[in-house]
Design an enzyme around this catalytic site. Structure first.
Site, PDB file in Angstrom:
ATOM      1  N   GLN A   1     -37.313   0.706   7.465  1.00 41.85           N
ATOM      2  CA  GLN A   1     -36.812  -0.419   6.667  1.00 41.85           C
ATOM      3  C   GLN A   1     -35.298  -0.539   6.688  1.00 41.85           C
ATOM      4  O   GLN A   1     -34.752  -1.631   6.887  1.00 41.85           O
ATOM      5  CB  GLN A   1     -37.323  -0.291   5.228  1.00 41.85           C
ATOM      6  CG  GLN A   1     -36.834  -1.410   4.307  1.00 41.85           C
ATOM      7  CD  GLN A   1     -37.615  -1.483   3.026  1.00 41.85           C
ATOM      8  OE1 GLN A   1     -38.802  -1.778   3.043  1.00 41.85           O
ATOM      9  NE2 GLN A   1     -36.970  -1.200   1.904  1.00 41.85           N
TER      10      GLN A   1
ATOM     11  N   ASP B   1     -38.132  14.159 -13.404  1.00 39.44           N
ATOM     12  CA  ASP B   1     -38.553  12.767 -13.404  1.00 39.44           C
ATOM     13  C   ASP B   1     -39.009  12.377 -14.808  1.00 39.44           C
ATOM     14  O   ASP B   1     -39.509  13.203 -15.581  1.00 39.44           O
ATOM     15  CB  ASP B   1     -39.695  12.568 -12.416  1.00 39.44           C
ATOM     16  CG  ASP B   1     -40.040  11.101 -12.215  1.00 39.44           C
ATOM     17  OD1 ASP B   1     -39.529  10.498 -11.271  1.00 39.44           O
ATOM     18  OD2 ASP B   1     -40.826  10.554 -13.031  1.00 39.44           O
TER      19      ASP B   1
ATOM     20  N   HIS C   1     -39.911   7.642  -6.331  1.00 45.79           N
ATOM     21  CA  HIS C   1     -39.280   8.500  -7.323  1.00 45.79           C
ATOM     22  C   HIS C   1     -38.703   9.753  -6.661  1.00 45.79           C
ATOM     23  O   HIS C   1     -37.647  10.236  -7.058  1.00 45.79           O
ATOM     24  CB  HIS C   1     -40.295   8.922  -8.389  1.00 45.79           C
ATOM     25  CG  HIS C   1     -40.611   7.853  -9.372  1.00 45.79           C
ATOM     26  ND1 HIS C   1     -40.622   8.052 -10.739  1.00 45.79           N
ATOM     27  CD2 HIS C   1     -40.944   6.546  -9.206  1.00 45.79           C
ATOM     28  CE1 HIS C   1     -40.943   6.936 -11.361  1.00 45.79           C
ATOM     29  NE2 HIS C   1     -41.155   6.008 -10.447  1.00 45.79           N
TER      30      HIS C   1
ATOM     31  N   ASN D   1     -35.603   0.717  -5.166  1.00 49.77           N
ATOM     32  CA  ASN D   1     -35.041   1.340  -3.968  1.00 49.77           C
ATOM     33  C   ASN D   1     -34.839   0.307  -2.860  1.00 49.77           C
ATOM     34  O   ASN D   1     -33.803   0.303  -2.187  1.00 49.77           O
ATOM     35  CB  ASN D   1     -35.945   2.466  -3.472  1.00 49.77           C
ATOM     36  CG  ASN D   1     -35.918   3.670  -4.388  1.00 49.77           C
ATOM     37  OD1 ASN D   1     -34.922   3.964  -5.018  1.00 49.77           O
ATOM     38  ND2 ASN D   1     -37.037   4.369  -4.466  1.00 49.77           N
ATOM     39  N   SER D   2     -35.817  -0.564  -2.676  1.00 42.15           N
ATOM     40  CA  SER D   2     -35.705  -1.601  -1.644  1.00 42.15           C
ATOM     41  C   SER D   2     -34.585  -2.584  -1.967  1.00 42.15           C
ATOM     42  O   SER D   2     -33.835  -3.004  -1.086  1.00 42.15           O
ATOM     43  CB  SER D   2     -37.035  -2.349  -1.494  1.00 42.15           C
ATOM     44  OG  SER D   2     -38.019  -1.525  -0.934  1.00 42.15           O
TER      45      SER D   2
END
Length: 500
Positions: free
Chosen positions: A363, A121, A17, A382-383
């Site tokens: 990553q 958020d 987040h 996100n990935s």
């Protein structure tokens, strides 16, 4: 001269987040707004160097203000302020409770700052009350998709899951632009019955209805028609300004190496990862499967063993990020010697068929390498975006949160192949039934072996990467949304917040 419009950002305590919301904050500052990010000291360390670089190199008016995390009050060690630093659900709850205790200090600080706008958020619903008090607009930040919120709405309204005979029977979610089918077992518990988490979800959704708008890290091309459905059923504007990483990458690519060096805020992300890079260099293009489930997921030893056996049987080169299991001396089943007998010695060391990373992994840099041909992931948004912006197809293994909706979307867009996981988990400690080695092996072969299906998915992934890039270029859908959002906030400020 008119005063610079001031926007306060409040990220939550999960890195998944924090990162995209800080991207939004940095982009706002780069477009001439004054930005203040409020967080705790150890969470600030995750992005402080990037903020410092923006301020030093680009002249951005962006600052970070920290409030001391109440470690003693909640019974946590100093520095445990993020879910990543909390390897079990009890400590996650304590971290969350710590941020509840920070509400009053945050409110006091925001009143002192007297901003023109709050972007918080989704898990800080109280900010809508404060925004109404200050007569300024509040935007809720959703780090994920429109599809899951649209699905929530129609599942609650039509309850199609109550019309099937069993948890394993599929049903159609009505009202969505694409035909999406689910099983009861894939749904969140709080949608089927009242749970302790239901109160939190309801507070988030109620705050949305009183917010000026909702900001999403997605784009219309990736979720065709969903923004329109969302705005219709929720009655609030949904701003799709993603993938945010592409905006940030574009900004950082304009900074010269000398400026980066002078900023003293950038280190080599491949430092201490040379062995991994050298191994990748020896692999053929599009031949390696990257296996990573983020920084929080914890599988059972039985499930990890099934994965290892499946990867060996699939006979496909792989990089596997394996998080160390939490040690529990009283639990004989929670030992770290779960590896199959010859896996590390033969598959990894002797045959060099795989590479194991037991700590942090770079990553994005791994995904960008020419050797990577697929990404096995739990569908964290996100990935997923990182993979799709590069053009790497996916194998999906949804586990919790909104993962299953993301998997359905990816399958509909023919960007992924699923392993067959069909049970939702209430947290990152995975308790769902073990997915068999046969299912995992089959999914790996379907994507990584050459076939009409795999060629189609690869082509779609490459096309999506170009589409997402275009969306963030000048005149693209996300770029237009972002510029319109900036102008909207400026207009609100110029009208003395009368549009709240």
């Amino acid at each position: 001269m008119a005063a610079m419009v001031h926007v306060v950002f409040i990220p939550y305590t999960m890195t998944s987040h924090i990162t995209p919301l800080v991207h939004v904050a940095r982009l706002f500052a780069l477009h001439g707004l004054r930005v203040t990010i409020i967080t705790t000291p150890y969470n600030a360390l995750l992005f402080q160097s990037s903020v410092d670089k923006d301020r030093l190199v680009s002249g951005s008016n962006i600052t970070v203000q920290t409030l001391q995390f109440p470690s003693d009050e909640v019974g946590l060690s100093v520095g445990v302020e993020n879910f990543i630093a909390s390897p079990n659900m009890e400590r996650v709850g304590l971290v969350h409770y710590g941020f509840i205790l920070l509400q009053k200090p945050m409110e006091q600080l925001i009143r002192q700052l007297n901003p023109n706008c709050i972007v918080s958020d989704m898990f800080f619903p109280w900010t809508v009350d404060l925004a109404e008090e200050l007569e300024i607009p509040r935007f809720s930040f959703q780090p994920a998709t429109f599809i899951h919120q649209c699905a929530w709405h129609f599942l609650k309204e039509y309850t199609p899951h109550k019309k099937v005979a069993s948890d394993s029977e599929s049903f159609l979610i009505p009202g969505l632009p694409l035909e999406i089918k689910m099983k009861c077992s894939e749904m969140e518990d709080f949608l089927k019955e009242e749970t302790p988490y239901s109160k939190t979800v309801n507070a988030v959704l109620e705050a949305e209805l009183r917010s000026y708008g909702i900001i999403h890290n997605t784009c219309s091309e990736l979720e065709p028609g969903y923004a329109e459905v969302y705005e219709k059923v929720r009655g609030r504007k949904g701003w799709h300004i993603g993938p945010l990483s592409l905006f940030i990458n574009k900004h950082e690519s304009k900074i010269s190496p000398k400026e980066i060096s002078n900023s003293n805020s950038c280190s080599d992300p491949w430092k201490d990862c040379g062995d991994c890079l050298n191994w990748l260099e020896d692999q053929q293009s599009n031949s390696v499967l990257f296996v990573c489930f983020g920084s929080m997921v914890r599988f059972s030893n039985d499930q990890l063993k099934e994965m290892a056996v499946a990867l060996k049987a699939a006979n496909c080169p792989f990089i596997w990020v394996v998080r160390e299991q939490e040690r529990n001396q009283e639990d004989e089943n929670n030992r770290s010697d779960w590896w199959p007998n010859d896996f590390k010695e033969v598959v990894v060391k002797k045959n060099r068929k795989g590479f194991i990373i037991e700590d942090w992994a770079p990553q994005v840099l791994i995904l960008k390498h020419r050797a990577i041909g697929g990404f096995l992931t739990h569908c964290g948004w996100n990935s997923v975006l990182e993979s799709l912006t590069i053009g790497v197809p996916l194998i999906t293994w949804p586990l919790f949160s909104d993962n299953f909706y993301t998997e359905k979307l990816l399958e509909k867009l023919e960007l992924a192949i699923g392993v067959g996981a069909d049970v939702w988990n209430s947290g990152f400690i995975v308790s769902s039934p073990v997915v068999s080695r046969e299912k995992i092996e089959l999914a790996v072969k379907r994507l990584m072996y050459d076939s009409k299906e795999s060629r189609n998915i690869r082509a779609n992934a490459k096309l999506m990467a170009e589409t997402l890039k275009s969306a963030t270029e000048e005149g693209g859908s996300s770029h237009l949304q972002f510029i319109a959002l900036i102008e909207e906030i400026k207009q609100c400020a110029s009208k003395n917040s009368s549009c709240n």
